[in-house]
Write a protein that holds these residues in place. Structure first.
Motif, short mmCIF file in Angstrom:
data_model
loop_
_atom_site.label_atom_id
_atom_site.label_comp_id
_atom_site.label_asym_id
_atom_site.label_seq_id
_atom_site.Cartn_x
_atom_site.Cartn_y
_atom_site.Cartn_z
N TRP A 1 0.79 -22.59 -25.24
CA TRP A 1 0.75 -23.49 -26.40
C TRP A 1 0.28 -22.77 -27.65
CZ3 TRP A 1 -1.71 -28.74 -24.44
CH2 TRP A 1 -0.73 -29.45 -23.70
N ARG A 2 -0.75 -21.92 -27.51
CA ARG A 2 -1.31 -21.22 -28.67
C ARG A 2 -0.30 -20.23 -29.24
NH1 ARG A 2 -5.50 -19.80 -26.42
NH2 ARG A 2 -6.81 -21.56 -27.11
N ASN A 3 0.35 -19.49 -28.39
CA ASN A 3 1.34 -18.52 -28.86
C ASN A 3 2.48 -19.22 -29.60
OD1 ASN A 3 -0.12 -16.40 -27.78
ND2 ASN A 3 1.13 -16.23 -25.92
N TYR A 4 2.93 -20.34 -29.05
CA TYR A 4 4.02 -21.07 -29.70
C TYR A 4 3.56 -21.71 -30.99
CZ TYR A 4 7.93 -24.17 -30.53
OH TYR A 4 9.00 -24.81 -31.12
N GLN A 5 2.37 -22.24 -31.00
CA GLN A 5 1.81 -22.85 -32.21
C GLN A 5 1.77 -21.83 -33.35
OE1 GLN A 5 -2.42 -22.93 -32.01
NE2 GLN A 5 -2.16 -22.27 -34.13
N ASN A 6 1.40 -20.60 -33.04
CA ASN A 6 1.35 -19.54 -34.05
C ASN A 6 2.74 -19.07 -34.47
OD1 ASN A 6 -1.49 -19.46 -34.17
ND2 ASN A 6 -1.59 -18.04 -32.44
N SER A 7 3.63 -18.84 -33.49
CA SER A 7 4.95 -18.30 -33.79
C SER A 7 5.85 -19.31 -34.51
CB SER A 7 5.64 -17.81 -32.51
OG SER A 7 5.86 -18.90 -31.63
N SER A 8 5.64 -20.60 -34.21
CA SER A 8 6.48 -21.63 -34.83
C SER A 8 5.98 -22.03 -36.21
CB SER A 8 6.53 -22.88 -33.94
OG SER A 8 5.23 -23.47 -33.84
N GLY A 9 4.77 -21.62 -36.54
CA GLY A 9 4.22 -21.94 -37.85
C GLY A 9 3.78 -23.38 -38.00
N GLN A 10 3.60 -24.10 -36.88
CA GLN A 10 3.22 -25.51 -36.96
C GLN A 10 1.74 -25.71 -37.24
OE1 GLN A 10 5.07 -28.21 -34.06
NE2 GLN A 10 6.38 -26.52 -33.39
N GLY A 11 0.96 -24.64 -37.07
CA GLY A 11 -0.46 -24.75 -37.37
C GLY A 11 -1.22 -25.56 -36.33
N GLY A 12 -2.41 -25.98 -36.69
CA GLY A 12 -3.26 -26.69 -35.76
C GLY A 12 -4.02 -25.73 -34.87
N GLU A 13 -4.64 -26.26 -33.81
CA GLU A 13 -5.42 -25.44 -32.90
C GLU A 13 -5.24 -25.91 -31.46
OE1 GLU A 13 -7.01 -22.75 -33.49
OE2 GLU A 13 -7.13 -22.76 -35.68
N VAL A 14 -5.28 -24.97 -30.52
CA VAL A 14 -5.27 -25.28 -29.09
C VAL A 14 -6.68 -25.09 -28.57
CG1 VAL A 14 -4.38 -24.64 -26.82
CG2 VAL A 14 -2.86 -24.60 -28.82
N LEU A 15 -7.19 -26.09 -27.86
CA LEU A 15 -8.59 -26.12 -27.43
C LEU A 15 -8.68 -26.33 -25.92
CD1 LEU A 15 -9.64 -28.66 -30.19
CD2 LEU A 15 -9.86 -26.18 -30.37
N THR A 16 -9.77 -25.88 -25.33
CA THR A 16 -10.01 -26.13 -23.90
C THR A 16 -11.36 -26.80 -23.71
OG1 THR A 16 -10.92 -23.89 -23.63
CG2 THR A 16 -8.59 -24.19 -23.13
N GLU A 17 -11.33 -27.92 -22.99
CA GLU A 17 -12.53 -28.66 -22.60
C GLU A 17 -13.44 -29.02 -23.77
OE1 GLU A 17 -14.49 -27.27 -19.09
OE2 GLU A 17 -12.68 -26.42 -18.25
N ILE A 18 -12.82 -29.39 -24.90
CA ILE A 18 -13.56 -29.89 -26.06
C ILE A 18 -13.64 -31.40 -25.97
CG2 ILE A 18 -13.61 -30.07 -28.57
CD1 ILE A 18 -14.26 -27.31 -27.56
N LEU A 19 -14.82 -31.95 -26.26
CA LEU A 19 -15.07 -33.37 -26.09
C LEU A 19 -14.28 -34.21 -27.08
CD1 LEU A 19 -16.97 -35.18 -24.33
CD2 LEU A 19 -18.57 -35.12 -26.25
N CYS A 20 -13.75 -35.33 -26.58
CA CYS A 20 -13.13 -36.32 -27.45
C CYS A 20 -13.56 -37.71 -26.98
CB CYS A 20 -11.61 -36.19 -27.47
SG CYS A 20 -10.78 -36.68 -25.93
#
Length: 207
Positions: free
Chosen positions: A80-99
């Motif tokens: 997900w992180r690699n695609y998020q960066n290569s596609s230019g869509q921005g945002g962040e990929v997180l693991t086990e962050i509280l919501c």
């Protein structure tokens, strides 16, 4: 006639059994146990303990992570992180962050937050709703029913798309709010609404 009364030498002493102190009922002298401290969801979200979720008023530790669970989580977050960066869509990929969902305080295994929802400060302890894209990886301790119920909880709390990964069965389920899609090990799984255009072979994540 005078009667002679013979008194045993130790008659005025209590028997060994009678002289021992009697023990009271142990249950009656046990101190009362202190009630468990109840913590509200609001208190939990301010200072959440590591690896803990807040579920129905109880603190629940995330356990049961195996090699396969950890590997699938790592591979998906990296993809997900690699695609998020290569596609230019921005945002962040997180693991086990509280919501915060409508009911609980959860720590999704993997989550993607769009650039529009990132806080201006760039930092937060707990997100105020479900992340737009969430993935949960099944461990041996998880039941399918619980995972699907958790997915519905995410979808009812602002999440747009949920992935459920089953490493042992080599299956991935995806729900974008309408119905569940099943992807087998010989198929390619793709996003439906969030992180548009992403796809990966199921075998690459769960082999």
């Amino acid at each position: 006639m005078t009667a002679t009364i013979i008194i045993p030498k130790n008659a005025d002493q209590k028997s060994e059994y009678e002289s021992q102190p009697k023990l009271e009922n142990i249950a009656e002298i046990q101190p009362e146990s202190e009630p468990e401290k109840v913590i509200s969801l609001e208190e939990f979200l301010v200072r959440p303990p590591d690896r803990m979720e807040w579920v129905d008023g109880n603190l629940v530790e995330k356990t049961g992570m195996t090699f396969k669970h950890s590997l699938a989580q790592s591979k998906l977050s990296t993809s997900w992180r690699n695609y998020q960066n290569s596609s230019g869509q921005g945002g962040e990929v997180l693991t086990e962050i509280l919501c915060r969902t409508n009911k609980q305080g959860r720590r999704p295994d993997v989550a993607y937050i769009t650039p529009e929802l990132l806080p201006p400060s760039g930092n937060f302890t707990a997100f105020s709703q479900s992340f737009p894209l969430i993935a949960e990886v099944a461990s041996p301790e998880d039941s399918g029913e619980e995972l699907f119920a958790k997915a519905q909880e995410y979808l009812a709390s602002g999440c747009l798309e949920v992935w459920l990964l089953f490493p042992e069965a080599k299956l991935i389920f995806v729900n974008a709010g309408e119905r569940w899609l099943l992807f087998n090990v010989d198929e390619v799984v793709n996003t439906q609404k969030v992180l548009a255009g992403f796809s990966v072979a199921v075998s690459e994540l769960l082999a």
